[in-house]
Design a protein around this motif. Structure first.
Motif, PDB file in Angstrom:
ATOM      1  N   ASN A 176     -11.503   9.419  69.712  1.00 43.50           N
ATOM      2  CA  ASN A 176     -11.721  10.419  70.138  1.00 43.50           C
ATOM      3  C   ASN A 176     -12.405  11.350  69.311  1.00 43.50           C
ATOM      4  O   ASN A 176     -11.466  11.417  68.167  1.00 43.50           O
ATOM      5  CB  ASN A 176     -10.188  10.781  71.145  1.00 43.50           C
ATOM      6  CG  ASN A 176     -10.697  12.842  71.333  1.00 43.50           C
ATOM      7  OD1 ASN A 176     -11.805  13.306  71.249  1.00 43.50           O
ATOM      8  ND2 ASN A 176      -9.759  12.966  72.204  1.00 43.50           N
ATOM      9  N   SER A 191      -5.876  11.667  71.229  1.00 43.10           N
ATOM     10  CA  SER A 191      -5.965  12.618  71.218  1.00 43.10           C
ATOM     11  C   SER A 191      -7.086  12.685  70.057  1.00 43.10           C
ATOM     12  O   SER A 191      -7.467  12.033  69.417  1.00 43.10           O
ATOM     13  CB  SER A 191      -4.670  13.463  69.998  1.00 43.10           C
ATOM     14  OG  SER A 191      -3.716  13.488  70.864  1.00 43.10           O
ATOM     15  N   ASN A 192      -7.724  13.986  69.431  1.00 41.16           N
ATOM     16  CA  ASN A 192      -8.459  13.912  68.882  1.00 41.16           C
ATOM     17  C   ASN A 192      -8.176  13.979  67.667  1.00 41.16           C
ATOM     18  O   ASN A 192      -7.530  13.630  67.028  1.00 41.16           O
ATOM     19  CB  ASN A 192      -8.984  15.787  69.331  1.00 41.16           C
ATOM     20  CG  ASN A 192     -10.289  15.930  68.157  1.00 41.16           C
ATOM     21  OD1 ASN A 192     -11.343  14.995  68.458  1.00 41.16           O
ATOM     22  ND2 ASN A 192     -10.782  16.833  67.679  1.00 41.16           N
ATOM     23  N   GLN A 226      -9.309  10.916  78.704  1.00 40.31           N
ATOM     24  CA  GLN A 226      -8.759   9.053  79.025  1.00 40.31           C
ATOM     25  C   GLN A 226      -9.131   7.943  78.696  1.00 40.31           C
ATOM     26  O   GLN A 226     -10.461   7.720  79.848  1.00 40.31           O
ATOM     27  CB  GLN A 226      -8.043   9.340  79.668  1.00 40.31           C
ATOM     28  CG  GLN A 226      -6.985   7.975  80.382  1.00 40.31           C
ATOM     29  CD  GLN A 226      -6.510   8.383  81.942  1.00 40.31           C
ATOM     30  OE1 GLN A 226      -6.085   9.591  82.389  1.00 40.31           O
ATOM     31  NE2 GLN A 226      -5.328   7.337  81.575  1.00 40.31           N
ATOM     32  N   LYS A 252      -7.941  16.779  74.354  1.00 39.48           N
ATOM     33  CA  LYS A 252      -8.100  14.830  74.562  1.00 39.48           C
ATOM     34  C   LYS A 252      -8.868  14.054  75.606  1.00 39.48           C
ATOM     35  O   LYS A 252      -9.615  15.001  76.321  1.00 39.48           O
ATOM     36  CB  LYS A 252      -6.807  14.658  75.687  1.00 39.48           C
ATOM     37  CG  LYS A 252      -5.456  15.214  74.424  1.00 39.48           C
ATOM     38  CD  LYS A 252      -3.933  15.520  74.938  1.00 39.48           C
ATOM     39  CE  LYS A 252      -2.617  15.617  74.255  1.00 39.48           C
ATOM     40  NZ  LYS A 252      -1.664  15.483  74.473  1.00 39.48           N
TER      41      LYS A 252
END
Ligand code: SF4
Length: 339
Positions: free
Chosen positions: A39, A27-28, A16, A14
């Motif tokens: 991401n 999340s990926n 931020q 993950k």
């Protein structure tokens, strides 16, 4: 696409994002709230880097900026996405879509943008506008750095919902801001924009302290943010915290996007204008054809210094120093006067 600035890697791939106060944990494979920062395998990628949705030479008055190179043009560019979800958004087709959802994007590199800006005689620089430039951060910064090297001016038309550190870095490369102060209550910000007001107020103070040119826009929506007491609180705060010389643009609302309330009545706008004029030196009415609230009047001698009809602007009483020709009162920021 470019790797984003201002993010941290967390466990489980993950990340931020630390660009704006949402501080999204992503999340990926997923996007942040603004729909443009993704991401990808533990790296935060700005998908909208260089992706231009709109580009035009506009009068600087259209931003709106009335005390920054009045009557001049500025190359105006925007992309897609936004970190706010205003139900009354006037540009939702670009602001509420991702790169994949908006098919009419065209990629420009930073040199191309600079070249286009230089191609028009009399163009003062580049304005990042149309959608929220905060979420185009890396591209805005790269273009603005190059613009500074050749003395082009840079403008941000923004909601000012950005974290302190990225703002401090960006502010060095921006000459003028028009900040949309959407209301003066947190209730309104939370309910109608999915954000909150405190960072906006703090950032307005930071911009003012930086010495960069600042103007404010406030869109009046009937029944939602036209309460007289809240409006009075807002203009008192602008006067006390930012200064009575900060121009305020009171703008008329028209139904857009998810909000379909009535158009702002003229008497509401005039009432707000009259209240604001008692506390602020420069108050303007926008999105409205009227003689009242379009001209720049000298706060000291009362003479009309700049006359505006639509986007046609006439300089009547501004000296090359940026001062009133009649009484020598400073009207425009000295650094910006090259009329
Ligand atoms: S810029 Fe976008 S991804 Fe980053 S914190 Fe704000 S909304 Fe989230």
């Amino acid at each position: 696409m470019k790797e984003a600035e201002f993010y941290e890697q967390h466990k489980d791939n993950k990340v931020q994002c630390l660009l704006c106060p949402h501080n999204c944990i992503i999340s990926n494979g997923k996007l942040g709230i603004c729909k443009v920062r993704r991401n990808i395998d533990g790296k935060l990628i700005a998908e909208n880097y260089g992706q231009v949705s709109s580009m035009a030479f506009d009068p600087v008055e259209k931003k709106p900026l009335y005390h920054f190179f009045p009557s001049k043009e500025i190359l105006s560019i925007g992309t897609v996405g936004c970190n706010l979800k205003c139900s009354f958004c006037q540009n939702s087709e670009i602001s509420q879509n991702s790169v994949k959802e908006y098919p009419m994007l065209r990629y420009y590199d930073t040199d191309e943008v600079i070249k286009i800006a230089q191609s028009r005689a009399g163009n003062i620089g580049i304005a990042f506008t149309y959608n929220e430039p905060v979420i185009w951060y890396e591209f805005v910064l790269d273009v603005a750095k190059k613009a500074k090297e050749i003395s082009l001016k840079t403008v941000m038309v923004s909601n000012a919902f950005i974290n302190k550190e990225p703002l401090s870095k960006l502010i060095n490369y921006v000459d003028a801001f028009n900040i949309d102060l959407k209301s003066f209550t947190n209730y309104f910000y939370k309910k109608y924009t999915s954000s909150w007001i405190e960072p906006v107020k703090e950032n307005l103070k930071t911009i003012k302290r930086s010495g960069k040119h600042l103007e404010i826009t406030n869109l009046i929506i009937p029944g939602l943010n036209d309460d007289c007491k809240d409006f009075e609180n807002m203009i008192s705060w602008i006067r006390d915290e930012l200064g009575k010389d900060v121009p305020l643009h009171i703008s008329r609302y028209f139904p857009q996007y998810k909000l379909q309330t009535d158009v702002t009545p003229l008497n509401t706008l005039q009432n707000c204008y009259d209240r604001a004029r008692k506390k602020l030196d420069y108050v303007y009415l926008g999105n409205i054809r009227t003689n009242k609230g379009s001209d720049t009047i000298c706060p000291s001698c009362g003479k009309t210094l700049i006359s505006r009809t639509g986007y046609s602007t006439q300089l009547l009483g501004i000296a090359s120093s940026g001062k009133c020709m009649y009484c020598n009162r400073a009207i425009l920021n000295h650094n910006y006067v090259e009329l």
